[in-house]
Design a protein around this motif. Structure first.
Motif, short mmCIF file in Angstrom:
data_model
loop_
_atom_site.label_atom_id
_atom_site.label_comp_id
_atom_site.label_asym_id
_atom_site.label_seq_id
_atom_site.Cartn_x
_atom_site.Cartn_y
_atom_site.Cartn_z
N PHE A 1 26.69 -32.83 15.71
CA PHE A 1 25.33 -33.05 15.21
C PHE A 1 25.10 -34.53 14.92
O PHE A 1 24.07 -35.10 15.30
N LYS B 1 22.51 -37.21 16.86
CA LYS B 1 21.51 -37.98 16.12
C LYS B 1 21.72 -39.48 16.33
O LYS B 1 20.76 -40.23 16.59
N PRO C 1 17.21 -33.69 24.46
CA PRO C 1 17.45 -32.34 23.91
C PRO C 1 18.53 -31.54 24.61
O PRO C 1 19.40 -30.96 23.95
N LEU D 1 22.31 -25.87 13.84
CA LEU D 1 22.39 -27.29 14.17
C LEU D 1 21.57 -27.70 15.39
O LEU D 1 21.16 -28.85 15.50
N SER E 1 18.76 -25.97 16.74
CA SER E 1 17.36 -25.52 16.79
C SER E 1 16.37 -26.67 16.67
O SER E 1 15.21 -26.55 17.05
N GLU E 2 16.83 -27.79 16.13
CA GLU E 2 15.98 -28.98 16.00
C GLU E 2 15.56 -29.52 17.37
O GLU E 2 14.49 -30.12 17.50
N TRP E 3 16.41 -29.29 18.38
CA TRP E 3 16.14 -29.84 19.72
C TRP E 3 15.50 -28.80 20.66
O TRP E 3 14.57 -29.12 21.37
#
Length: 323
Positions: free
Chosen positions: A86, A90, A96, A150, A152-154
């Motif tokens: 993660f 970042k 993605p 971790l 799902s943000e992308w």
């Protein structure tokens, strides 16, 4: 040593070479390998089936004998590598699909190659086998859960779809392998020697399928992904060792935890990526499969040589023994 054992040892010792050769051909002539993509689930299932055939009750007795080492190894596996993945996604502001691919491999359980590397490093092999076994059995729940939290943000992540995938390619084959081992014990005993070779062939084919399916994107971003994989793997070894040292595990146990954390079941990462995301998401797993089979022997050789030197230094000279 019989012929099958020799072939298995040779395949294991040259694993990284075969992965590199397969990846090279898959980039050069991808049309010859893309068809393998439809069989990745079966190939990984074969590897997990083989693992089930080798599981023994003794592998889990370490939980009672050394619960501290097992707990630290299992927790470290599912905390250090996912968080590192993660953080790297970042830090490098990854696209993605690639970010999810790095997180995928970080959330996988330990790979069985870690057991061999721990043995060569003169570490606690029994502890390594136990950690691998437990993290693999926990993977159907923890791997999808961590990926959901971790990644799902992308991209959108379905926990249940991934859960079912891991059950199909990990849990069911392992259970079948255990059943076959119990029912056909004499036959299984005779076939054990060929399992390392079968596993190597399966993983090599998985890598070829992934690379051929994502050839163009690999040529665009391969250097970046390779650098991230090296960082991910190296920091996994380092932090695994530091955590084990922090909790005052014995040196042999520290080596086992370090190698266990650093080496991943990258085949599972590739399978999940191909099944649920863009094929390029499988590239970090494919590169990880190649790289950790280079870094693992390097660190194992260093620790093994260090252990041999220490043993020689602690052995009194022959003259002293005779006087």
């Amino acid at each position: 040593m019989n012929t099958l054992q020799k072939i298995g040892k040779f395949a294991g010792n040259t694993f990284a070479l075969w992965v590199l050769v397969a990846a090279g051909f898959a980039i050069w002539i991808p049309e010859y390998f893309t068809w393998i993509g439809g069989y990745i689930t079966i190939l990984l299932g074969i590897v997990m089936f083989g693992m089930g055939m080798t599981l023994k009750l003794e592998d889990f007795k370490m939980i009672l004998k050394h619960p501290k080492g097992v707990a630290i190894g299992v927790v470290s596996q599912f905390v250090i590598m996912p968080l590192l993945a993660f953080g790297l996604a970042k830090l490098f502001n990854l696209p993605p699909e690639i970010a999810v691919g790095v997180i995928l491999v970080g959330c996988c359980p330990g790979g069985t190659a870690s057991n061999v590397m721990t043995f060569l490093a003169k570490g606690n092999t029994a502890l390594s086998v136990t950690i691998t076994s437990i993290t693999t059995l926990l993977a159907p729940v923890l791997t999808p859960a961590l990926i959901y939290l971790l990644a799902s943000e992308w991209l959108p992540v379905s926990f249940m779809a991934m859960f079912m995938s891991v059950v199909q390619v990990v849990l069911i084959p392992i259970v079948l392998g255990v059943v076959v081992q119990l029912v056909f014990k004499p036959l299984v005993a005779k076939s054990i020697d060929i399992l390392p070779t079968v596993s190597v062939v399966a993983i090599v084919l998985i890598v070829a399928a992934v690379v051929s399916g994502s050839r163009d994107r690999i040529l665009e971003t391969g250097a970046t992904i390779f650098a991230i994989v090296i960082l991910h793997n190296g920091l996994g070894y380092l932090l695994g060792s530091l955590v084990a040292k922090l909790f005052k595990l014995k040196y042999d146990d520290q080596k086992a935890v370090s190698i266990e954390v650093g080496m991943q079941n990258s085949g599972l990462g590739a399978n999940l990526a191909m099944a649920h995301f863009d094929p390029v998401s499988a590239v970090p797993s494919a590169i990880f499969s190649f790289w950790h089979n280079i870094s693992g022997p390097i660190i194992a050789t260093y620790w093994g040589a260090k252990a041999n030197r220490a043993a020689k230094e602690s052995t009194p000279p022959v003259e002293a023994e005779l006087s």
